[in-house]
Design an enzyme around this catalytic site. Structure first.
Site, PDB file in Angstrom:
ATOM      1  CD  GLU A 241      55.622  -2.099  -0.228  1.00 22.78           C
ATOM      2  OE1 GLU A 241      55.889  -1.081   0.446  1.00 22.78           O
ATOM      3  OE2 GLU A 241      54.641  -2.832   0.007  1.00 22.78           O
ATOM      4  CD  GLU A 246      50.108  -6.163   0.425  1.00 25.60           C
ATOM      5  OE1 GLU A 246      50.467  -5.575   1.437  1.00 25.60           O
ATOM      6  OE2 GLU A 246      50.145  -5.649  -0.719  1.00 25.60           O
TER       7      GLU A 246
END
Length: 369
Positions: A241, A246
């Site tokens: 990932e 974020e």
């Protein structure tokens, strides 16, 4: 080298675009060899597809000239070739002999920094429109997604309660932006959207850039990130990932974005770096969130690709017992854009959290490197 992947059926775009590995009269009990087809893409890149006429066969391929085996990458869909390379592919079917190996060499020469793929989110209908279904599909439901999130993710056109096609959670606006909308249709019920290119588009190596503006309030968790296509077979986090954008909750001073990588034996905050915006800037303004992915390295930047704020390599795993680097194993990654609500990191919304709120994306672009 950039790899673009989209699920495909057997096809050749033109007679000239198909390789010499055409479906031939094959001996009974022998798997038909992979066929190769290609069409032009941005910047001189080519979108390459593999297919076999043997139903249920699996295609394994390499892009470095090595002989493919059942340990090689599994073909899922077309991939974008933006460099010189040699493709080799073999089709395998239980009960049959393996096919012969299909080989094709690509002599593409594309300068670093050339735009090879983009999603510009343009609506030409004069009204809010569906995100391009040839590029985007959706995760749906309220399973918590491993983080105890509170939202119900809704697909375009869904009227499955609490989703409503009259109030979509993802649409391309007449303003040229993708809108991902967090809604509260009733007390304690939340809806949002999680768009992904899984099965429709993926890439391996290159510079990915997302220009976006995020909401900043208690309980919001906007993100732009990638996962390996092999998540269906090896699960998370072994698929790898890459978190490009974020952040959670209200703006802080200084405000921030986090860039992280996760993989086998390393999850959570083990490999995460916070970028702090300059004084007076927040994530609620427009920013370019970027990742530079090359062999043995993943870097992140904000606004200026010449100034990465985080660099991860296999050496970054030193000291993490059992950790292995998943980003050079031949698999391509697909893109995810989502706005989570609540969960184990931000916590739940509070009485001051505004609904509806929007995560806006101007574009997603990929450049050769």
């Amino acid at each position: 080298m950039i790899v673009r992947v989209v699920l495909s059926t057997v096809f050749c775009l033109t007679v000239a675009s198909c390789s010499s590995a055409q479906p031939a009269a094959t001996t009974a009990g022998v798997t038909a060899p992979p066929m190769v087809s290609a069409k032009p893409e941005l910047g001189g890149a080519q979108l390459v597809s593999l297919a076999t006429t043997t139903p249920g066969a699996t295609i394994y391929y390499t892009l470095d000239g090595a002989e493919p085996t059942t340990s090689s990458a599994v073909y899922l869909a077309p991939f974008l070739v933006a460099s010189q390379l040699t493709l080799k592919a073999v089709a395998v079917h239980s009960g049959n002999a393996n096919s012969t190996v299909t080989t094709q060499t690509f002599s593409t020469k594309i300068a670093a920094g050339t735009l090879v793929w983009s999603e510009e989110f343009k609506s030409t209908t004069g009204a809010n429109a569906e995100p391009d279904p040839h590029v985007w599909t959706y995760d749906t439901g309220n399973s918590g997604f491993g983080n105890k999130e509170l939202e119900n993710y809704c697909a375009w056109g869904s009227n499955t309660p609490p989703c409503s096609s009259a109030n979509p959670n993802a649409y391309v606006g007449t303003d040229g932006y993708l809108h991902i909308v967090a809604r509260r249709p009733s007390p304690g019920i939340y809806t949002s959207a999680r768009l992904k290119t899984e099965g429709l588009f993926s890439f391996r190596y290159g510079r990915m850039e997302v220009r976006a503006r995020v909401p900043e309030d208690q309980g919001f968790w906007p993100a732009a990130w990638t996962l390996g296509n092999n998540i269906a077979t090896v699960d998370w986090p072994d698929c790898g990932e890459q978190d490009v954008l974020e952040r959670v909750n209200a703006a802080t001073n200084p405000d921030w974005n986090e860039g992280s990588v996760h993989g086998p034996g390393f999850t959570g905050d083990k490999l995460g770096t916070r970028y702090e915006f300059a004084g007076g800037e927040t994530a609620s303004g427009w920013h370019r969130y970027g990742m530079i992915w090359s062999a043995g390295q993943v870097q992140y930047y904000i606004d200026d690709p010449n100034k990465p704020y985080a660099t991860y390599t296999p050496a970054s795993l030193d000291g993490l017992q059992g950790a292995t680097w998943p980003f050079d194993e031949g698999q391509s990654n697909f893109i995810i854009l989502n706005l989570a609500i609540g969960g184990s990191w931000p916590g739940p919304p509070d009485s001051n959290t505004p609904f509806p709120s929007e995560f806006l994306v101007d574009y997603v672009r990929i450049y050769a490197n």
